[in-house]
Design a protein around this motif. Structure first.
Motif, short mmCIF file in Angstrom:
data_model
loop_
_atom_site.label_atom_id
_atom_site.label_comp_id
_atom_site.label_asym_id
_atom_site.label_seq_id
_atom_site.Cartn_x
_atom_site.Cartn_y
_atom_site.Cartn_z
N ASN A 147 -24.28 -8.46 -14.31
CA ASN A 147 -24.34 -9.85 -14.74
C ASN A 147 -22.99 -10.30 -15.31
O ASN A 147 -22.60 -11.46 -15.15
CB ASN A 147 -25.44 -10.02 -15.78
N TYR A 148 -22.31 -9.40 -16.02
CA TYR A 148 -21.01 -9.75 -16.58
C TYR A 148 -20.01 -10.05 -15.47
O TYR A 148 -19.23 -11.01 -15.55
CB TYR A 148 -20.53 -8.62 -17.47
N ARG A 149 -20.01 -9.22 -14.44
CA ARG A 149 -19.08 -9.45 -13.33
C ARG A 149 -19.40 -10.73 -12.58
O ARG A 149 -18.52 -11.36 -12.01
CB ARG A 149 -19.13 -8.26 -12.36
N ASN A 150 -20.70 -11.11 -12.60
CA ASN A 150 -21.09 -12.36 -11.94
C ASN A 150 -21.01 -13.56 -12.87
O ASN A 150 -21.41 -14.66 -12.48
CB ASN A 150 -22.51 -12.23 -11.38
N GLY A 151 -20.55 -13.32 -14.09
CA GLY A 151 -20.40 -14.41 -15.03
C GLY A 151 -21.71 -14.90 -15.63
O GLY A 151 -21.77 -16.02 -16.14
N LEU A 152 -22.75 -14.05 -15.60
CA LEU A 152 -24.06 -14.46 -16.11
C LEU A 152 -24.31 -13.99 -17.54
O LEU A 152 -25.32 -14.37 -18.15
CB LEU A 152 -25.17 -13.93 -15.19
N THR A 153 -23.47 -13.13 -18.07
CA THR A 153 -23.63 -12.66 -19.44
C THR A 153 -22.27 -12.48 -20.06
O THR A 153 -21.24 -12.43 -19.36
CB THR A 153 -24.41 -11.33 -19.48
N SER A 154 -22.26 -12.37 -21.36
CA SER A 154 -20.98 -12.27 -22.06
C SER A 154 -20.46 -10.83 -22.06
O SER A 154 -21.21 -9.87 -21.81
CB SER A 154 -21.15 -12.73 -23.52
#
Length: 446
Positions: A174-181
């Motif tokens: 999710n972080y790599r996809n910009g969905l989490t911090s």
């Protein structure tokens, strides 16, 4: 991104390493019944106790030897001759022989008390041996169940490691996809990182404890054996403590041992007092040898014998301040001190039973709340997982909920082991086998 990928690979391999170490198949397993049989057969301390019991039994069974007379026999040959000056009419030296035998028997007033002391010594050794068996059984059983609990804890931590690995991979994706911090991703990474060492520590502790367990039951600590069984909880419905104390107080080993000590002190005092009483002795001796000046010949030996009866009247024990008189007084006072000790042992035993019952009641109450708390934590973790997938719960809250579930599960296992230990402690306090305790006071009797 390359650095993050490297971290993922590192922790994934670390987790796989812990999983592989845990999944190592043992070469054998052992049940509680087999462990108990092995311990009773091999335990060094129990073997020494068995030897002591055997010695005490041998002495008790042969107490009749106090009436066995003292026997002796001798055979000799002698020569009488003159070296200088040489006699004018030298006579061939004589070599007369002699044989003798004697028997003596003494009767004292202390013999009956000494025989009773041997019986008490055997009784004390037998009680000690049975107590050693109960202690060993309790120690082996509680250690066995503790090992089962540690295995369950390893399974809990292993499952937790897998969950945390999946959570970290999800957070990282999710972080790599910009969905989490980045903070959520780092928290997941840290949680996954700490789960591996926790599992490893539990496995190391388990290996150390199983080595100690194998030594306890008399097996080489390097033997690849693992305990197999289930942790079964049977709740007890106990009567009032006063009833338990009245029924089982005198059955406890410490109380029995001290009661025997009181009887031994009384008999020792009787033995010492018997030293004031006259004793009677019988003796017979027989002597045989060749006739006078017959030389070395077995023809027509001369035989003589003597029989005597004597009465010995002790005087020293009646003299005030003499060592024997003081010994008699000390032995008499020993009776009183042992009786005082017995009273103290009985009071402490009653208090010990009270503590063991209170412990069972406390843990029983706690077990209900710990199981309820685990069900709540489990449901909360499920809801947090659903909320996280829906974007309603943060990564931090998800990890906290999962950790509460793991802790609650561990608490349930710990409570069960504490309860079983308390049951074995109560059985020991009452000098009962656990099976007998369950038969008498199990809440759901079969």
């Amino acid at each position: 991104m390359k650095r993050i990928a490297a971290w993922i690979a590192f922790f994934t391999l670390a987790g796989c390493g812990f999983l592989a170490a845990e999944s190592r198949e043992p070469t054998g397993s052992i049940t509680l019944e087999k462990a108990l049989d092995t311990a009773i057969t091999n335990n060094a301390e129990l073997k020494k106790s068995a030897v002591t019991l055997q010695q005490a039994k041998r002495e008790k069974d042969n107490a009749w030897n106090m009436f066995l007379p003292s026997l002796s026999a001798s055979l000799g040959i002698s020569n009488s001759h003159v070296i200088t000056p040489k006699p004018e009419n030298e006579v061939e030296p004589l070599w007369p022989w002699s044989a003798s035998a004697s028997a003596s028997l003494q009767f004292t007033a202390a013999i009956p008390a000494r025989i009773k002391l041997l019986n008490l010594k055997y009784q004390a050794a037998e009680e000690s041996y049975q107590n050693d068996i109960r202690k060993l059984t309790s120690s082996v059983s509680t250690s066995f169940y503790s090992l089962l609990a540690e295995k369950m804890n390893i399974e809990i931590l292993r499952s937790d490691l897998e969950v945390k690995r999946q959570q970290y991979e999800t957070a990282n994706r999710n972080y790599r996809n910009g969905l989490t911090s980045e903070l959520d991703m780092l928290n997941a990474q840290y949680t996954f990182q700490t789960a591996g060492p926790a599992l490893n520590d539990a496995m190391v502790k388990y290996e150390q404890n199983i080595a100690a367990f194998l030594l306890l039951i008399g097996i080489d600590a390097k033997t690849d054996i693992t305990p197999e069984g289930i942790i079964e909880i049977k709740t007890l419905t106990l009567p009032p403590v006063d009833e338990l104390s009245a029924a089982y107080l005198e059955n406890r080993y410490d109380v029995k041992a001290q009661a025997i000590a009181v009887e031994q002190a009384k008999l020792n005092a009787a033995v010492e007092s018997a030293n004031k009483i006259p004793s009677i002795s019988f003796s017979e001796s027989i002597r045989s040898g060749p006739p006078q000046n017959a030389g070395f010949s077995f023809d027509n030996p001369a035989t003589s014998g003597s029989f005597s009866i004597s009465v010995s009247i002790p005087i020293t024990p009646w003299i005030p301040g003499s060592s024997q008189n003081l010994t008699i007084k000390t032995a008499a006072e020993k009776k009183d001190t042992e009786a005082i000790t017995l009273d103290s042992v009985q009071k402490n035993a009653a208090q010990d039973i009270q503590k063991k019952v209170d412990e069972i009641e406390r843990i029983t109450e706690n077990m209900g709340s710990t199981e309820f708390n685990y069900r709540i934590a489990q449901r909360a973790a499920e809801l947090s997982e659903q909320g996280y997938r829906g974007g309603l719960v943060s990564q931090t809250d998800l990890q906290a909920a999962n950790q509460r579930m793991v802790s609650a599960n561990q608490t349930v296992v710990t409570a069960k082991i504490n309860y079983l230990t308390a049951v074995y402690n109560l059985a020991s306090a009452l000098s009962l086998d656990v099976e007998e305790l369950y038969r008498l006071y199990a809440a759901d009797k079969e």
